[in-house]
Design a protein around this motif. Structure first.
Motif, mmCIF file in Angstrom:
data_model
loop_
_atom_site.group_PDB
_atom_site.id
_atom_site.type_symbol
_atom_site.label_atom_id
_atom_site.label_comp_id
_atom_site.label_asym_id
_atom_site.label_seq_id
_atom_site.Cartn_x
_atom_site.Cartn_y
_atom_site.Cartn_z
ATOM 1 N N HIS A 285 0.847 -1.301 0.008
ATOM 2 C CA HIS A 285 -0.039 -0.138 -0.065
ATOM 3 C C HIS A 285 1.072 1.387 0.037
ATOM 4 C CE1 HIS A 285 -2.651 3.065 2.021
ATOM 5 N NE2 HIS A 285 -3.452 2.542 0.774
ATOM 6 N N THR A 286 0.512 2.307 -0.908
ATOM 7 C CA THR A 286 1.480 3.550 -1.010
ATOM 8 C C THR A 286 0.570 4.521 -1.273
ATOM 9 O OG1 THR A 286 3.203 4.536 -2.349
ATOM 10 C CG2 THR A 286 1.721 3.043 -3.395
ATOM 11 N N ALA A 287 1.098 5.733 -0.646
ATOM 12 C CA ALA A 287 0.299 7.061 -0.877
ATOM 13 C C ALA A 287 0.777 7.687 -1.907
ATOM 14 C CB ALA A 287 0.290 8.074 0.557
ATOM 15 N N HIS A 288 1.706 7.196 -2.828
ATOM 16 C CA HIS A 288 2.150 7.946 -3.886
ATOM 17 C C HIS A 288 1.715 7.176 -5.171
ATOM 18 C CE1 HIS A 288 5.049 10.012 -0.826
ATOM 19 N NE2 HIS A 288 5.088 8.880 -0.438
ATOM 20 N N SER A 289 1.782 7.998 -6.202
ATOM 21 C CA SER A 289 1.538 7.506 -7.589
ATOM 22 C C SER A 289 2.535 6.538 -7.985
ATOM 23 C CB SER A 289 1.064 8.500 -8.442
ATOM 24 O OG SER A 289 2.099 9.434 -8.680
ATOM 25 N N PHE A 290 2.515 5.879 -9.093
ATOM 26 C CA PHE A 290 3.550 4.924 -9.481
ATOM 27 C C PHE A 290 3.230 4.405 -10.738
ATOM 28 C CE2 PHE A 290 0.324 2.269 -7.422
ATOM 29 C CZ PHE A 290 0.227 1.090 -8.338
ATOM 30 N N GLU A 291 4.145 4.033 -11.532
ATOM 31 C CA GLU A 291 3.945 3.670 -12.870
ATOM 32 C C GLU A 291 4.885 2.350 -13.048
ATOM 33 O OE1 GLU A 291 4.858 6.013 -16.364
ATOM 34 O OE2 GLU A 291 3.779 7.661 -15.381
ATOM 35 N N ILE A 292 4.169 1.416 -13.654
ATOM 36 C CA ILE A 292 5.160 0.037 -13.990
ATOM 37 C C ILE A 292 5.156 -0.188 -15.573
ATOM 38 C CG2 ILE A 292 3.997 -1.026 -11.539
ATOM 39 C CD1 ILE A 292 2.123 -2.650 -13.565
ATOM 40 N N ASP A 293 4.877 0.685 -16.170
ATOM 41 C CA ASP A 293 4.982 0.266 -17.537
ATOM 42 C C ASP A 293 6.102 1.491 -18.205
ATOM 43 O OD1 ASP A 293 4.686 -1.128 -19.723
ATOM 44 O OD2 ASP A 293 2.514 0.024 -20.218
ATOM 45 N N ARG A 294 6.827 0.914 -19.064
ATOM 46 C CA ARG A 294 8.057 1.636 -19.638
ATOM 47 C C ARG A 294 7.238 2.560 -20.707
ATOM 48 N NH1 ARG A 294 11.029 0.504 -23.897
ATOM 49 N NH2 ARG A 294 9.960 -1.694 -23.806
ATOM 50 N N GLU A 295 7.604 3.812 -20.602
ATOM 51 C CA GLU A 295 7.306 4.708 -21.632
ATOM 52 C C GLU A 295 7.830 4.295 -23.079
ATOM 53 O OE1 GLU A 295 7.198 9.383 -22.911
ATOM 54 O OE2 GLU A 295 8.107 8.963 -21.088
#
Length: 232
Positions: free
Chosen positions: A38-48
């Protein structure tokens, strides 16, 4: 229902380190473990620039990535998924779920990392154990050393996994180790005529790899059982 244990504590208290140790010990004992962070920060797991990234940017609500040994899904959300919902997604294929965070959910049992033994414990936290305080805060709440994951897993095994633990220990001659439903394991390995225990994730990797390879051969459509023998 699959047992869920939340690991809570202050920032940089060692939650991730503890979960790493617990995962290793559970896997060593033959359990299947899932985790939730669980995190309060946004995240990305996909490479641009990747194909799946382009699918998402084009407007797809859900993008699934499937590989022989991996699967992932990226989903657009208007609101956060609740832990109950996440557990429902994970529990068919796991024996225990370790969640990092979720200290505000009082319905889930929790293990708290504590450095100050004088810290006040709230009943709403639903603590079943503490880690690292030096001595138990309450008589009915045991305290463990973060460097002794075996003791913590012993405790969780006895509290939540007694039936599963018994099935893992039940190995009788030629009878294969049963899975979590009580059925023989789908992948069995013998070396020099002796049964070798294979962990669930290794079984899955072997099965997918072998079935993937033989699917390209004629006469192997819809196999129900595959037998391979190798003489060295």
């Amino acid at each position: 229902m699959t047992p869920v244990v939340c690991i809570i504590g202050e920032q940089d208290s060692g939650k991730t380190t503890l979960i790493e140790k617990l995962i290793g010990e559970f896997v060593r004992r033959g359990y299947r473990v899932s985790t939730v962070k669980h995190t309060a920060h946004s995240f990305e797991i996909d490479r641009e620039g990747s194909d799946s990234y382009r699918h998402t940017k084009a407007g797809a609500d859900k993008v699934a990535l499937s590989h022989l040994t991996q699967f992932a899904m990226i989903e657009k959300r208007m609101a956060e998924r609740g832990l109950d919902d996440i557990v429902h997604l994970l529990e068919p294929d796991t024996d225990i779920i370790l969640a990092e965070g979720y200290k505000g959910l009082k319905d889930y049992p929790k293990i708290k990392l504590i450095k100050d033994s004088k810290k006040i414990v709230s009943k709403e936290e639903n603590l079943i154990a503490t880690v690292g305080s030096g001595r138990p805060i309450k008589k009915d709440i045991p305290d463990f050393d973060i460097n002794d994951p075996r003791a913590i897993v012993d405790f969780l095994e006895e509290k939540f996994l007694a039936e599963r633990h018994a099935s893992l220990k039940r190995v009788d001659g030629e009878i294969p180790l049963p899975d979590s439903r009580g059925f023989p394991t789908p992948v069995q390995l013998k070396v020099n005529g002796k049964d070798v225990r294979i962990k669930k994730f290794v079984q899955d990797i072997l099965a997918k790899a072998i079935l993937g390879m033989i699917s390209t051969l004629r006469g192997t459509e819809k196999p129900k059982e595959v037998e391979i023998r190798i003489k060295v």
